[in-house]
Design a protein around this motif. Sequence first.
Motif, PDB file in Angstrom:
ATOM      1  N   GLY A  59       0.784  -1.223   0.000  1.00  0.00           N
ATOM      2  CA  GLY A  59       0.000   0.000   0.000  1.00  0.00           C
ATOM      3  C   GLY A  59       0.817   1.274   0.000  1.00  0.00           C
ATOM      4  N   CYS A  60       2.129   1.157  -0.132  1.00  0.00           N
ATOM      5  CA  CYS A  60       3.016   2.327  -0.122  1.00  0.00           C
ATOM      6  C   CYS A  60       3.299   2.773  -1.551  1.00  0.00           C
ATOM      7  CB  CYS A  60       4.321   2.004   0.593  1.00  0.00           C
ATOM      8  SG  CYS A  60       5.486   3.383   0.664  1.00  0.00           S
ATOM      9  N   GLN A  61       2.698   3.865  -1.946  1.00  0.00           N
ATOM     10  CA  GLN A  61       2.943   4.447  -3.261  1.00  0.00           C
ATOM     11  C   GLN A  61       3.568   5.826  -3.077  1.00  0.00           C
ATOM     12  OE1 GLN A  61      -0.773   4.261  -5.501  1.00  0.00           O
ATOM     13  NE2 GLN A  61      -0.088   2.322  -6.395  1.00  0.00           N
ATOM     14  N   VAL A  62       4.644   6.056  -3.797  1.00  0.00           N
ATOM     15  CA  VAL A  62       5.418   7.281  -3.663  1.00  0.00           C
ATOM     16  C   VAL A  62       5.363   8.031  -4.987  1.00  0.00           C
ATOM     17  CG1 VAL A  62       7.739   8.196  -3.278  1.00  0.00           C
ATOM     18  CG2 VAL A  62       6.932   6.244  -1.937  1.00  0.00           C
ATOM     19  N   LEU A  63       5.177   9.340  -4.919  1.00  0.00           N
ATOM     20  CA  LEU A  63       5.101  10.156  -6.124  1.00  0.00           C
ATOM     21  C   LEU A  63       6.414  10.904  -6.330  1.00  0.00           C
ATOM     22  CD1 LEU A  63       3.183  11.239  -8.402  1.00  0.00           C
ATOM     23  CD2 LEU A  63       2.804  13.209  -6.906  1.00  0.00           C
ATOM     24  N   LEU A  64       7.026  10.689  -7.491  1.00  0.00           N
ATOM     25  CA  LEU A  64       8.191  11.464  -7.904  1.00  0.00           C
ATOM     26  C   LEU A  64       7.692  12.577  -8.820  1.00  0.00           C
ATOM     27  CD1 LEU A  64      10.636   8.549  -8.849  1.00  0.00           C
ATOM     28  CD2 LEU A  64      10.179   9.528  -6.599  1.00  0.00           C
ATOM     29  N   ALA A  65       8.071  13.817  -8.545  1.00  0.00           N
ATOM     30  CA  ALA A  65       7.559  14.951  -9.307  1.00  0.00           C
ATOM     31  C   ALA A  65       8.705  15.850  -9.767  1.00  0.00           C
ATOM     32  CB  ALA A  65       6.570  15.762  -8.466  1.00  0.00           C
ATOM     33  N   ASN A  66       8.739  16.096 -11.053  1.00  0.00           N
ATOM     34  CA  ASN A  66       9.700  17.034 -11.628  1.00  0.00           C
ATOM     35  C   ASN A  66       9.125  18.430 -11.441  1.00  0.00           C
ATOM     36  OD1 ASN A  66      11.290  18.652 -13.291  1.00  0.00           O
ATOM     37  ND2 ASN A  66      11.503  17.086 -14.873  1.00  0.00           N
ATOM     38  N   VAL A  67       9.558  19.117 -10.390  1.00  0.00           N
ATOM     39  CA  VAL A  67       8.955  20.398 -10.016  1.00  0.00           C
ATOM     40  C   VAL A  67       9.792  21.598 -10.432  1.00  0.00           C
ATOM     41  CG1 VAL A  67       7.654  19.439  -8.085  1.00  0.00           C
ATOM     42  CG2 VAL A  67       9.969  20.308  -7.705  1.00  0.00           C
ATOM     43  N   GLY A  68      11.009  21.349 -10.927  1.00  0.00           N
ATOM     44  CA  GLY A  68      11.888  22.442 -11.307  1.00  0.00           C
ATOM     45  C   GLY A  68      11.545  23.007 -12.671  1.00  0.00           C
ATOM     46  N   PRO A  69      12.453  23.863 -13.166  1.00  0.00           N
ATOM     47  CA  PRO A  69      13.759  24.191 -12.603  1.00  0.00           C
ATOM     48  C   PRO A  69      13.662  25.175 -11.445  1.00  0.00           C
ATOM     49  CG  PRO A  69      13.402  25.471 -14.584  1.00  0.00           C
ATOM     50  CD  PRO A  69      12.220  24.549 -14.448  1.00  0.00           C
ATOM     51  N   GLY A  70      14.764  25.269 -10.717  1.00  0.00           N
ATOM     52  CA  GLY A  70      14.836  26.162  -9.580  1.00  0.00           C
ATOM     53  C   GLY A  70      16.256  26.202  -9.051  1.00  0.00           C
ATOM     54  N   HIS A  71      16.523  25.365  -8.046  1.00  0.00           N
ATOM     55  CA  HIS A  71      17.890  25.266  -7.531  1.00  0.00           C
ATOM     56  C   HIS A  71      18.842  24.823  -8.632  1.00  0.00           C
ATOM     57  CE1 HIS A  71      21.152  24.504  -4.757  1.00  0.00           C
ATOM     58  NE2 HIS A  71      21.205  23.236  -5.126  1.00  0.00           N
ATOM     59  N   THR A  72      18.374  23.916  -9.490  1.00  0.00           N
ATOM     60  CA  THR A  72      19.077  23.526 -10.709  1.00  0.00           C
ATOM     61  C   THR A  72      18.039  23.430 -11.822  1.00  0.00           C
ATOM     62  OG1 THR A  72      18.799  21.111 -10.546  1.00  0.00           O
ATOM     63  CG2 THR A  72      20.622  22.087  -9.296  1.00  0.00           C
ATOM     64  N   ALA A  73      18.487  23.040 -12.997  1.00  0.00           N
ATOM     65  CA  ALA A  73      17.551  22.828 -14.102  1.00  0.00           C
ATOM     66  C   ALA A  73      16.846  21.482 -14.000  1.00  0.00           C
ATOM     67  CB  ALA A  73      18.299  22.920 -15.433  1.00  0.00           C
ATOM     68  N   HIS A  74      17.213  20.661 -13.011  1.00  0.00           N
ATOM     69  CA  HIS A  74      16.730  19.279 -12.960  1.00  0.00           C
ATOM     70  C   HIS A  74      16.378  18.894 -11.518  1.00  0.00           C
ATOM     71  CE1 HIS A  74      18.559  19.345 -16.922  1.00  0.00           C
ATOM     72  NE2 HIS A  74      19.730  19.586 -16.363  1.00  0.00           N
ATOM     73  N   ASP A  75      15.329  19.509 -10.976  1.00  0.00           N
ATOM     74  CA  ASP A  75      14.949  19.293  -9.579  1.00  0.00           C
ATOM     75  C   ASP A  75      13.792  18.308  -9.462  1.00  0.00           C
ATOM     76  OD1 ASP A  75      16.757  21.130  -8.251  1.00  0.00           O
ATOM     77  OD2 ASP A  75      15.583  22.743  -9.148  1.00  0.00           O
ATOM     78  N   LEU A  76      14.010  17.263  -8.680  1.00  0.00           N
ATOM     79  CA  LEU A  76      13.013  16.230  -8.448  1.00  0.00           C
ATOM     80  C   LEU A  76      12.595  16.248  -6.987  1.00  0.00           C
ATOM     81  CD1 LEU A  76      11.727  13.729 -10.058  1.00  0.00           C
ATOM     82  CD2 LEU A  76      13.397  12.349  -8.792  1.00  0.00           C
ATOM     83  N   ALA A  77      11.291  16.219  -6.726  1.00  0.00           N
ATOM     84  CA  ALA A  77      10.766  16.115  -5.361  1.00  0.00           C
ATOM     85  C   ALA A  77      10.112  14.753  -5.185  1.00  0.00           C
ATOM     86  CB  ALA A  77       9.756  17.219  -5.086  1.00  0.00           C
ATOM     87  N   VAL A  78      10.021  14.310  -3.942  1.00  0.00           N
ATOM     88  CA  VAL A  78       9.426  13.006  -3.622  1.00  0.00           C
ATOM     89  C   VAL A  78       8.351  13.215  -2.573  1.00  0.00           C
ATOM     90  CG1 VAL A  78       9.856  10.672  -2.780  1.00  0.00           C
ATOM     91  CG2 VAL A  78      11.613  11.847  -4.140  1.00  0.00           C
ATOM     92  N   LEU A  79       7.124  12.832  -2.912  1.00  0.00           N
ATOM     93  CA  LEU A  79       5.987  12.934  -1.994  1.00  0.00           C
ATOM     94  C   LEU A  79       5.625  11.550  -1.495  1.00  0.00           C
ATOM     95  CD1 LEU A  79       3.478  14.359  -0.694  1.00  0.00           C
ATOM     96  CD2 LEU A  79       2.289  13.894  -2.857  1.00  0.00           C
ATOM     97  N   VAL A  80       5.588  11.410  -0.179  1.00  0.00           N
ATOM     98  CA  VAL A  80       5.180  10.153   0.447  1.00  0.00           C
ATOM     99  C   VAL A  80       3.835  10.388   1.129  1.00  0.00           C
ATOM    100  CG1 VAL A  80       5.844   8.248   1.942  1.00  0.00           C
ATOM    101  CG2 VAL A  80       7.621   9.664   0.875  1.00  0.00           C
TER     102      VAL A  80
END
Length: 243
Positions: free
Chosen positions: A147-168
């Motif tokens: 039941g553990c699903q994790v969302l990877l989200a490309n939310v950039g650019p910002g700090h770099t041109a390639h910023d990935l966030a992880v929502l649990v």
Amino acid sequence: MTVTWEELGWERLAAGVGRCRLPVWDCTAGLVAGEGAVLVIDAGSSPAEGARVRAQARSLTGHRVTHLALTHPHFDHVFGAAAFEDAEAFGAVGVDAVLTRARDREELRADAVRNGLAESVARESADRLVAPRHLVSGEWTLDLGGGCQVLLANVGPGHTAHDLAVLVPGDPEVVFCGDLVEESGEPQAGPDAVGSRWPAALDRLLALGGEDALYVPGHGAVVDAAFVRAQRDALAARFGVSA
């Protein structure tokens, strides 16, 4: 004998979710455990540090690390990736080029040395870099089982041109922000930062997590939505971005 999060220097944030603050650069490594699958978020500053994170993740979960998410291509977050060779690695679209082009690897090596990493370690780490096989352009859901699903989200650019966030998702929800958010110092904007779009990236982070989430910065203590919003406003003022 069961090892606790605290015994290994990790902070438990929710069921099966935690982080540690790695030495020297106070860089976050995150951990999310499902049923037989384990995600590590960021790999540390050298293969040896990555190996320690990997071993501790196994001790805490009883399973090998199956997935690795790299939040952005800076040495203190990616140089340990060689220790996770058999894990499925993820990053934002474009991060693969940064980690494989010779000139970009050389800049990562040089930046690491400027910041105090031993030359020999920096060179080995840069030489052993491998690009993530899975590149996230929008959002990507990882099913870790149980039941553990994790969302990877490309939310950039910002700090770099390639910023990935992880929502649990969970109670509370946990958002791993990478260096889009920093608590132990002012947000660092190097030559690869995209300051004009950084505030919008934090707006996307806040939309992902909402008001009640725990936000885990790339450096420093866990913060709340109000802190992220205040940092967003400060960055907007710093880079001349209208609200």
